[in-house]
Scaffold this active site. Structure first.
Site, short mmCIF file in Angstrom:
data_model
loop_
_atom_site.label_atom_id
_atom_site.label_comp_id
_atom_site.label_asym_id
_atom_site.label_seq_id
_atom_site.Cartn_x
_atom_site.Cartn_y
_atom_site.Cartn_z
CB SER A 152 8.30 -7.38 -10.24
OG SER A 152 8.61 -7.22 -8.88
CG ASP A 229 14.76 -2.94 -9.01
OD1 ASP A 229 14.20 -2.57 -7.97
OD2 ASP A 229 14.30 -3.80 -9.78
CG HIS A 264 11.12 -2.89 -9.71
ND1 HIS A 264 11.84 -4.06 -9.82
CD2 HIS A 264 9.84 -3.29 -9.42
CE1 HIS A 264 11.04 -5.09 -9.58
NE2 HIS A 264 9.82 -4.66 -9.34
N1 LIG Z 1 5.15 0.08 -2.97
C1 LIG Z 1 4.73 0.11 -4.33
C2 LIG Z 1 4.84 -1.27 -4.93
C3 LIG Z 1 4.18 -1.44 -6.24
C4 LIG Z 1 5.11 -1.71 -7.40
O1 LIG Z 1 6.22 -1.22 -7.50
N2 LIG Z 1 4.61 -2.54 -8.30
C5 LIG Z 1 5.35 -2.87 -9.49
C6 LIG Z 1 5.65 -4.33 -9.47
S1 LIG Z 1 6.63 -4.71 -8.04
C7 LIG Z 1 6.69 -6.43 -8.02
O2 LIG Z 1 5.88 -7.17 -8.37
C8 LIG Z 1 4.52 -2.49 -10.70
O3 LIG Z 1 4.60 -3.09 -11.74
N3 LIG Z 1 3.73 -1.42 -10.54
C9 LIG Z 1 2.82 -0.95 -11.56
C10 LIG Z 1 3.33 0.15 -12.41
O4 LIG Z 1 2.57 0.54 -13.34
O5 LIG Z 1 4.46 0.63 -12.24
C11 LIG Z 1 3.37 0.79 -4.40
O6 LIG Z 1 2.31 0.17 -4.21
O7 LIG Z 1 3.38 1.95 -4.62
#
Ligand SMILES: N[C@@H](CCC(=O)N[C@@H](CSC=O)C(=O)NCC(=O)O)C(=O)O
Length: 285
Positions: A152, A229, A264
């Site tokens: 991402s 996603d 995602h």
């Molecule tokens: N709205 C969400 C967004 C946070 C999220 O989905 N982060 C992803 C990367 S998105 C793009 O860079 C991520 O890797 N999260 C960490 C995980 O452990 O899944 C929110 O803040 O809830």
């Protein structure tokens, strides 16, 4: 620049060690943590290959360590894996902690030019310059055998690191990268805040633009994207724009795979981690 590092934690894992280190970053002017997986081969073998992995929005070094399962494949191939945090830490700049997609946890792997970010938010130089120097000084690695990967926001970081530094990374592996940040809401917000309103300064940090101009050694890119996603549907990722740019450049070979049913998150990432390590191992082992 200090190259000293301090061990924060160490756990035996697949015969090697999953470690976290911290150090004083002179580029970011703060203490930074990074994950470092040392495979079992580290005890006896010198000149091990390296994979750098860059995480996405809201992450620290812990998300990839705890959720991706990469250690099994790094141990098998004998690869040292370095994964930094996603932004400078320890400050309280105005608005820095107010949103998940800007400021802390969202450094976007750029060198900010705008106040109040430009003194500390220099993640591009940190990831491509200072961190590799620190790694080379402290571990049995061969810097000539490096690959870069990410997810991402971190996929965007991995792409621009590889595209802007021909030959430095032997290949690039990305999961659902933000592929054309100048054209998506996450990227427009981050680039406006860190780089200012003048869009010409954004191009150097946009993989779709840099892919058109890349003319270094043949760069192999493996890109996996989940079809379900939600950020793909929200037009945050735009991998098709990167694919179009790469298709016009004979110096890049992009293997773009759409993966039905995947979203995602880290269940998607862990499902294709073995493929990504097999791909990177072909180029650096
Ligand atoms: N709205 C969400 C967004 C946070 C999220 O989905 N982060 C992803 C990367 S998105 C793009 O860079 C991520 O890797 N999260 C960490 C995980 O452990 O899944 C929110 O803040 O809830």
């Amino acid at each position: 620049m200090s190259k000293a590092i301090k061990l924060v934690s160490q756990s035996k894992c697949y015969g090697g060690f999953q470690c976290v280190y911290e150090h004083e970053s002179s580029i970011l002017k703060c203490t930074m943590k990074f994950g470092c997986y040392l495979p079992p081969q580290h005890e006896k073998k010198k000149n091990l290959p390296i994979v750098y992995y860059l995480s996405g929005l809201t992450c620290t070094e812990q998300n990839y360590i705890m959720k991706s399962g990469f250690q099994r494949y790094a141990a098998k191939h004998g690869i040292v894996v370095i994964n930094p945090d996603t932004s400078p830490r320890g400050f309280d700049l105005p608005g820095e902690h107010e949103s998940y997609d800007f400021g802390s946890g969202a450094g976007f792997y750029v060198n900010a030019t705008e106040e109040p970010w430009k003194t500390n938010y220099r993640m591009y130089s940190y990831v491509t310059g200072e961190l590799p120097t620190v790694v080379a000084s402290n571990f049995n690695v061969n810097v000539g055998k490096s690959a870069i990967s990410g997810h991402s926001m971190g996929g965007h970081g991995a792409l621009i690191a590889a595209l802007r530094n021909p030959g430095k990374y032997k290949c690039c592996s990305v999961f659902a990268p933000i592929s054309n940040p100048s054209e998506c809401p996450w990227g427009v917000k981050a680039f406006t805040g860190y780089l200012g309103e003048n869009k010409s300064s954004w191009k150097q940090y946009d993989a779709t633009f840099t892919a058109k101009e890349y003319d270094g050694p043949k760069l192999e890119i493996l890109l996996d994207q989940g079809e379900d996603d939600p950020y793909l549907n929200d037009k945050q990722l735009l991998p098709e724009n990167l694919a179009n740019a790469c298709s016009t450049n004979k110096h890049i070979n992009l293997n773009f795979r759409m993966q039905p049913g995947y979203d995602h998150g880290y269940f998607f990432i862990m499902s294709f981690m073995e493929d990504h390590f097999n791909f990177m191992a072909k180029h650096i082992c």
